[in-house]
Enzyme design. Sequence first.
Site, PDB file in Angstrom:
ATOM      1  CE  LYS A   1      -5.992   1.777   8.146  1.00 38.69           C
ATOM      2  NZ  LYS A   1      -5.442   2.721   7.142  1.00 38.69           N
TER       3      LYS A   1
ATOM      4  CD  GLU B   1      -2.126   1.487   2.897  1.00 34.85           C
ATOM      5  OE1 GLU B   1      -2.358   2.646   3.306  1.00 34.85           O
ATOM      6  OE2 GLU B   1      -2.274   0.479   3.610  1.00 34.85           O
TER       7      GLU B   1
END
Length: 203
Positions: free
Chosen positions: A129, A40
């Site tokens: 998340k 990411e």
Amino acid sequence: MDVMDWLRRCPLVAILRGVRPDEVEAVGEALVGEGVVILEVPLNSPEPVESVRRLAARLGDRALVGAGTFRREAEVAAVAQAGGRLLVTPHADPALVRAAKARGMVAMPGFLTPAEAFALLDAGADALKLFPAEAGGPAMLRALRAVLPGDVPLLPVGGVDALSLPAWRAAGASGYGCGSALYKPGDAPATVAAKARALLAAL
């Protein structure tokens, strides 16, 4: 592959905050070489879309490459056009999840409460998340596990390191978002590889 296929290969998500395009390929190769295959690039990094483009072109299907810290749908479109296949957010925004899914991306939005979690799942989120994870600790994740669907991947992010990984795993984490524990701006590829080995050893 769906997100659980990637997490089964390696449950670590490398958060490359601050990485530059001129170094991102070497860092990405170092991580993939150690088995870390979800990468990411936060959008508050230097030229993040270019970094995503270079990573996606270099690594192809060897890694799930995308970006984080999305705030606008235009950013989703730009990352998708660059080859990014993963959306990560720090907050609960169902519209961003829908925008990512419309482009065939994996959506891993951030949440902190059950209400946020269920709204994101209804929007099509593939994984959730928990952020900032250190605010509630493993006990919070364990409590959320009791009410969320059992097949939903939950990933704590924020303060996750080699020392805390076993506790998160015991609480039911499906994966772990790791920032400075894996990469700090300026880290050489060899340093990143060594950090990855330490985290994997902790698992």
